[in-house]
Scaffold this motif. Sequence first.
Motif, PDB file in Angstrom:
ATOM      1  N   VAL A  15       0.932  -1.341   0.011  1.00  0.00           N
ATOM      2  CA  VAL A  15      -0.152  -0.041   0.026  1.00  0.00           C
ATOM      3  C   VAL A  15       0.966   1.226   0.043  1.00  0.00           C
ATOM      4  N   PRO A  16       0.941   1.957  -0.935  1.00  0.00           N
ATOM      5  CA  PRO A  16       1.765   3.064  -1.113  1.00  0.00           C
ATOM      6  C   PRO A  16       1.553   4.243   0.005  1.00  0.00           C
ATOM      7  N   ALA A  17       2.348   5.208   0.294  1.00  0.00           N
ATOM      8  CA  ALA A  17       2.156   6.206   1.270  1.00  0.00           C
ATOM      9  C   ALA A  17       0.741   7.140   1.279  1.00  0.00           C
ATOM     10  N   PRO A  18       0.438   7.649   0.095  1.00  0.00           N
ATOM     11  CA  PRO A  18      -0.590   8.273  -0.148  1.00  0.00           C
ATOM     12  C   PRO A  18      -2.056   7.600   0.314  1.00  0.00           C
ATOM     13  N   VAL A  19      -1.844   6.382   0.279  1.00  0.00           N
ATOM     14  CA  VAL A  19      -3.074   5.351   0.435  1.00  0.00           C
ATOM     15  C   VAL A  19      -3.315   5.216   1.753  1.00  0.00           C
ATOM     16  N   ARG A  20      -1.869   4.935   2.517  1.00  0.00           N
ATOM     17  CA  ARG A  20      -1.859   4.816   3.966  1.00  0.00           C
ATOM     18  C   ARG A  20      -2.349   6.034   4.671  1.00  0.00           C
ATOM     19  N   GLU A  21      -1.795   7.041   4.287  1.00  0.00           N
ATOM     20  CA  GLU A  21      -2.189   8.341   5.026  1.00  0.00           C
ATOM     21  C   GLU A  21      -3.491   8.553   4.829  1.00  0.00           C
ATOM     22  N   ARG A  22      -4.275   8.508   3.716  1.00  0.00           N
ATOM     23  CA  ARG A  22      -5.774   8.685   3.679  1.00  0.00           C
ATOM     24  C   ARG A  22      -6.652   7.862   4.206  1.00  0.00           C
ATOM     25  N   THR A  23      -6.145   6.580   4.614  1.00  0.00           N
ATOM     26  CA  THR A  23      -6.684   5.458   5.317  1.00  0.00           C
ATOM     27  C   THR A  23      -6.577   6.008   6.864  1.00  0.00           C
ATOM     28  N   ALA A  24      -5.808   6.606   7.301  1.00  0.00           N
ATOM     29  CA  ALA A  24      -5.620   6.993   8.738  1.00  0.00           C
ATOM     30  C   ALA A  24      -6.276   8.458   9.037  1.00  0.00           C
ATOM     31  N   ASP A  25      -6.621   9.117   7.853  1.00  0.00           N
ATOM     32  CA  ASP A  25      -7.622  10.308   8.105  1.00  0.00           C
ATOM     33  C   ASP A  25      -8.875  10.274   8.748  1.00  0.00           C
ATOM     34  N   PRO A  26      -9.371  11.072   9.638  1.00  0.00           N
ATOM     35  CA  PRO A  26     -10.552  10.999  10.202  1.00  0.00           C
ATOM     36  C   PRO A  26     -11.602  10.624   9.136  1.00  0.00           C
ATOM     37  N   ALA A  27     -12.685   9.826   9.475  1.00  0.00           N
ATOM     38  CA  ALA A  27     -13.637   9.573   8.436  1.00  0.00           C
ATOM     39  C   ALA A  27     -14.940   9.792   9.034  1.00  0.00           C
ATOM     40  N   PRO A  28     -16.137  10.212   8.268  1.00  0.00           N
ATOM     41  CA  PRO A  28     -17.422  10.516   8.602  1.00  0.00           C
ATOM     42  C   PRO A  28     -17.910   8.950   9.125  1.00  0.00           C
ATOM     43  N   ASN A  29     -18.716   9.269  10.091  1.00  0.00           N
ATOM     44  CA  ASN A  29     -19.562   8.153  10.687  1.00  0.00           C
ATOM     45  C   ASN A  29     -20.473   7.621   9.497  1.00  0.00           C
ATOM     46  N   PRO A  30     -20.267   6.464   8.990  1.00  0.00           N
ATOM     47  CA  PRO A  30     -21.114   6.018   7.737  1.00  0.00           C
ATOM     48  C   PRO A  30     -22.736   5.760   8.126  1.00  0.00           C
ATOM     49  N   ASP A  31     -22.926   5.751   9.717  1.00  0.00           N
ATOM     50  CA  ASP A  31     -24.442   5.566   9.993  1.00  0.00           C
ATOM     51  C   ASP A  31     -25.326   6.774  10.089  1.00  0.00           C
ATOM     52  N   VAL A  32     -24.572   7.933  10.328  1.00  0.00           N
ATOM     53  CA  VAL A  32     -25.313   9.034  10.735  1.00  0.00           C
ATOM     54  C   VAL A  32     -25.005  10.331  10.052  1.00  0.00           C
ATOM     55  N   GLU A  33     -23.745  10.354   9.244  1.00  0.00           N
ATOM     56  CA  GLU A  33     -23.386  11.726   8.809  1.00  0.00           C
ATOM     57  C   GLU A  33     -23.692  11.567   7.039  1.00  0.00           C
ATOM     58  N   PRO A  34     -24.304  12.699   6.773  1.00  0.00           N
ATOM     59  CA  PRO A  34     -24.464  12.585   5.053  1.00  0.00           C
ATOM     60  C   PRO A  34     -23.203  12.743   4.454  1.00  0.00           C
ATOM     61  N   GLU A  35     -22.276  13.358   4.771  1.00  0.00           N
ATOM     62  CA  GLU A  35     -21.142  13.533   4.376  1.00  0.00           C
ATOM     63  C   GLU A  35     -20.621  12.062   3.734  1.00  0.00           C
ATOM     64  N   PHE A  36     -20.918  10.965   4.655  1.00  0.00           N
ATOM     65  CA  PHE A  36     -20.462   9.596   4.064  1.00  0.00           C
ATOM     66  C   PHE A  36     -21.151   9.299   2.906  1.00  0.00           C
ATOM     67  N   VAL A  37     -22.139   9.674   2.787  1.00  0.00           N
ATOM     68  CA  VAL A  37     -23.020   9.032   1.629  1.00  0.00           C
ATOM     69  C   VAL A  37     -22.737   9.769   0.338  1.00  0.00           C
ATOM     70  N   GLU A  38     -22.477  11.079   0.282  1.00  0.00           N
ATOM     71  CA  GLU A  38     -21.730  11.761  -0.763  1.00  0.00           C
ATOM     72  C   GLU A  38     -20.432  11.330  -1.023  1.00  0.00           C
ATOM     73  N   PHE A  39     -19.584  10.885  -0.060  1.00  0.00           N
ATOM     74  CA  PHE A  39     -18.253  10.311  -0.237  1.00  0.00           C
ATOM     75  C   PHE A  39     -18.521   9.142  -0.839  1.00  0.00           C
ATOM     76  N   TYR A  40     -19.332   8.287  -0.760  1.00  0.00           N
ATOM     77  CA  TYR A  40     -19.375   6.898  -1.324  1.00  0.00           C
ATOM     78  C   TYR A  40     -20.135   7.136  -2.779  1.00  0.00           C
ATOM     79  N   ARG A  41     -20.894   7.918  -3.187  1.00  0.00           N
ATOM     80  CA  ARG A  41     -21.466   8.484  -4.176  1.00  0.00           C
ATOM     81  C   ARG A  41     -20.022   8.884  -5.154  1.00  0.00           C
ATOM     82  N   ASP A  42     -19.318   9.599  -4.679  1.00  0.00           N
ATOM     83  CA  ASP A  42     -18.121  10.035  -5.475  1.00  0.00           C
ATOM     84  C   ASP A  42     -17.262   8.846  -5.746  1.00  0.00           C
ATOM     85  N   LEU A  43     -16.914   8.132  -4.771  1.00  0.00           N
ATOM     86  CA  LEU A  43     -16.243   6.845  -4.990  1.00  0.00           C
ATOM     87  C   LEU A  43     -16.480   5.983  -6.038  1.00  0.00           C
ATOM     88  N   THR A  44     -17.967   5.418  -6.061  1.00  0.00           N
ATOM     89  CA  THR A  44     -18.469   4.734  -6.953  1.00  0.00           C
ATOM     90  C   THR A  44     -18.386   5.359  -8.370  1.00  0.00           C
TER      91      THR A  44
END
Length: 356
Positions: A15-44
């Motif tokens: 796993v290259p460094a940029p991916v490791r670093e992003r994995t360690a970033d704070p993440a939105p709560n996938p159950d309650v925060e709408p930001e997660f839904v937008e993030f998931y849509r962008d990823l797909t």
Amino acid sequence: MTEDRLRMTPGPTEVPAPVRERTADPAPNPDVEPEFVEFYRDLTAKLEAIYGDDDVAVLGGEGILGLEAAVASLVDEGDRVLCLANGLYGEGFADFVELYGGEAVVCDADWTGPLDREAVAAELDDGEFDVATMVHCETPTGTLNDLDPILDLLDEHDVLAVVDAVSSLGGTPVPTEKMDVCLGASQKCFSAPPGLTVLSVSDRAWERVESFETRSFYADLEPWRAAADEGWFPYTHLASNLQGLDAAVDLLLEEGLDSVFARHEAAAERCRERARDLGLSLYPEREELASPTVTALHVEGRAVELQERVRDEHGIVLATGLGDLTDDVLRVGHMGHNARIERVERTMDALEAVLG
């Protein structure tokens, strides 16, 4: 020191460094925060650019989850499923079919050769099938199957095509437009942490998914058809892993798919060239069958010994074969972040040294 090792395995990949670093970033709560839904849509949406498909989902589970989920969601009790196999994972689809009450008809080919289109045609002429399963890259033997002729044949017979492209997607062209379900995973050519299944589903596959009630909860694909639109997921998603995958997909798209594929081809070609110079033969019977993502070398009775010496004496981790091939096949993974000439050279230098 294990942290200094070069892991040239056919997954999980480094796993290259940029991916490791992003994995360690704070993440939105996938159950309650709408930001997660937008993030998931962008990823797909980014994954759709890789798939060339307009309906992609990401499931929380290692790549094998995709294989089970495809069968659980498409195979009803009593359904006949044609399992095309020239390796361990092709044969393994039959186990899932039987687990979910289907009738698995295995169309076998020799593990050193390609899938047999004529044998597939004969099976299709002899009986009715609802679904067919197959593997694009058989990772344990380093074989890349030419699926286009078989996919065309299945389409003529109106048979749904489920394809394990876990070890090829993102590393070499995959004819996703001809597949009804195309399965990938985060830990192979994407070079993201293990733990995620990616897949595309065709409209006619979705129709079948919705036609009966599966006997699984976690492996049921049906909720994923509307998950992004409705902003509701069937379980707490792996937000940090998804962030890592997002970073990995960004790296791939920034480089460009054509460039990525060329890099894999160059790494594979150099690996095979060095192997020939060492007097080693490929496990596949012809070089044109060899995958650009993994090279399987036939080293009868020596694979474990060579693996251990390369690791202990040179700090490079390789993989052996699986099952009956454990001690007869040594595998070099040049996929994802590791598909680079300099890494292949270091690996083959080490192998040359232990071979003496």
